[in-house]
Enzyme design. Structure first.
Site, PDB file in Angstrom:
ATOM      1  N   GLY A  90     108.910  55.216   0.872  1.00  0.00           N
ATOM      2  CA  GLY A  90     107.716  56.026   0.898  1.00  0.00           C
ATOM      3  C   GLY A  90     106.623  55.238   1.591  1.00  0.00           C
ATOM      4  O   GLY A  90     106.473  54.033   1.356  1.00  0.00           O
ATOM      5  N   CYS A  91     105.852  55.882   2.464  1.00  0.00           N
ATOM      6  CA  CYS A  91     104.885  55.140   3.279  1.00  0.00           C
ATOM      7  C   CYS A  91     103.816  54.459   2.422  1.00  0.00           C
ATOM      8  O   CYS A  91     103.479  53.287   2.646  1.00  0.00           O
ATOM      9  CB  CYS A  91     104.253  56.050   4.320  1.00  0.00           C
ATOM     10  SG  CYS A  91     103.502  57.561   3.664  1.00  0.00           S
ATOM     11  N   ASN A  92     103.283  55.166   1.438  1.00  0.00           N
ATOM     12  CA  ASN A  92     102.284  54.549   0.569  1.00  0.00           C
ATOM     13  C   ASN A  92     102.889  53.397  -0.220  1.00  0.00           C
ATOM     14  O   ASN A  92     102.264  52.351  -0.416  1.00  0.00           O
ATOM     15  CB  ASN A  92     101.717  55.586  -0.412  1.00  0.00           C
ATOM     16  CG  ASN A  92     100.959  56.687   0.275  1.00  0.00           C
ATOM     17  OD1 ASN A  92     100.236  56.464   1.245  1.00  0.00           O
ATOM     18  ND2 ASN A  92     101.109  57.905  -0.216  1.00  0.00           N
ATOM     19  N   SER A 130     103.516  50.251   1.955  1.00  0.00           N
ATOM     20  CA  SER A 130     102.267  49.606   2.370  1.00  0.00           C
ATOM     21  C   SER A 130     101.678  48.770   1.239  1.00  0.00           C
ATOM     22  O   SER A 130     101.265  47.620   1.447  1.00  0.00           O
ATOM     23  CB  SER A 130     101.257  50.649   2.859  1.00  0.00           C
ATOM     24  OG  SER A 130     100.887  51.542   1.831  1.00  0.00           O
TER      25      SER A 130
END
Length: 347
Positions: free
Chosen positions: A149-151, A154
């Site tokens: 998942g991108c969040n 990060s």
């Protein structure tokens, strides 16, 4: 050797970004693109920027249409890829860009997602500190990969070096994210209309309800945490792409600023795509657009007794499609950087 590739969900943002990267990859040949309601239409109608793939027509997303390829990328909504993936040849490299195979804890899946649980696959964040090494070591030769998942990736990349080195405490972590609207996918919904987005910043999934929270905690445990807690608040901002993470954590008593910086330097030394910026320099999302890079600035707030890590990345590239292709490269024994760029687009 050239690998034949199918991309499911090719009419969406994530699928389109996978295709954009694959179009310039020296070892991959995209032969099949699939969609649901858009099946039967030319790909170029839905991805007009992908001129080199204009010859492709979207077909229905079925196991039959995905079978027979060397590599399959699944860019489908959560809950849609698990059943399809289960039908594919175990020898096929399958990379799931959705959530179905990320979580190792079935209870957390039920709590944050619901629906049928599918076992976790190798997690596709190669640079993530894991034990005495990196997650890339767990991707070599595998045939099932869960892109992050991108969040989640990060925040995890921003904080994992501090956990690994023991310079930050795992309790009372706080992360606030500015997130571009493409992270919500290509769908018609009122909150994503230009008239709602422009000139505004809107928090969502406030109060511990965001689905990426257990994924972040899972990654921090891989880095050495036992029971990490995090207050996570994403904020939708008027930009199409990008994530800017501002994450803070309590400094372990007695730790110096030099030790903090050394933790991040040691974690990401020599990495092609995760770069620690010079001391006192912090990233902008604009500098990562279109690139498979995560740029990090780290400092110590002495008055508050907290470490502050700021990370910028393109949510569609390093946050999703770039991580997927990078992980596929590792699994197949190709150069990890093949088809991927560290250069963004400016202005």
């Amino acid at each position: 050797m050239t690998f034949s590739v199918a991309v499911a969900g090719a009419s969406g943002y994530a699928g389109g970004e996978v295709l954009r990267i694959l179009a310039g990859h020296p070892d991959f040949d995209v032969t099949t693109v699939t969609a649901n309601s858009n099946a039967g239409r030319p790909l170029i109608e839905h991805q007009p920027h992908l001129r080199s793939l204009a010859h492709l027509t979207l077909v229905e997303t079925t196991p039959q249409n995905l079978a027979g390829h060397d590599v399959v990328f699944l860019a489908l909504p959560h809950g849609a890829s698990g059943a399809i993936a289960a039908t594919l040849d175990p020898a096929t490299l399958v990379i799931d860009c959705g959530a179905d195979h990320r979580l190792t804890d079935e209870t957390e899946w039920a709590r944050f997602y619901g629906g049928e649980y599918f076992p976790a696959w190798a997690y596709g964040v190669p640079e993530l500190p894991v034990g005495d090494g990196k997650q890339r070591e767990n991707l070599v030769g595998v045939r099932r990969i869960a892109a992050p998942g991108c969040n989640a990736s990060s925040v995890s990349l921003a904080l994992a070096p501090g956990i690994e080195a023991g310079v930050i405490e795992e309790q009372d972590i706080v992360a606030v994210l500015a997130v571009g609207s493409s992270g919500a996918g290509k769908k018609l919904a009122v909150p994503f209309l230009a008239s709602e987005l422009l000139g505004s910043a809107t928090p969502y999934a406030v109060g511990g309800s965001h689905r990426h929270i257990p994924e972040i905690q899972q990654s921090l445990r891989l880095a050495g945490a036992l029971a990490p807690t995090i207050s996570f608040t994403p904020v939708l901002v008027p930009m199409a792409r990008g994530i800017l993470v501002t994450a803070t954590a309590r400094l372990v008593p007695g730790t110096t600023a030099a030790q903090v910086r050394a933790a991040w330097e040691n974690a990401y030394a020599g990495e092609s795509f995760v770069h620690l910026l010079p001391e006192g320099v912090f990233p902008r999302t604009a500098d990562t657009l279109g690139a498979n890079t995560a740029l990090i600035g780290v400092t110590v707030d002495e008055a508050a007794g907290r470490v502050v890590a700021v990370l910028a990345m393109d949510n569609l590239v390093k946050g999703t499609a770039g991580a997927a292709v990078q992980s596929a490269n590792i699994a197949l024994g190709l150069p990890e950087t093949a088809g991927l760029s560290v250069n963004g687009v400016a202005p």
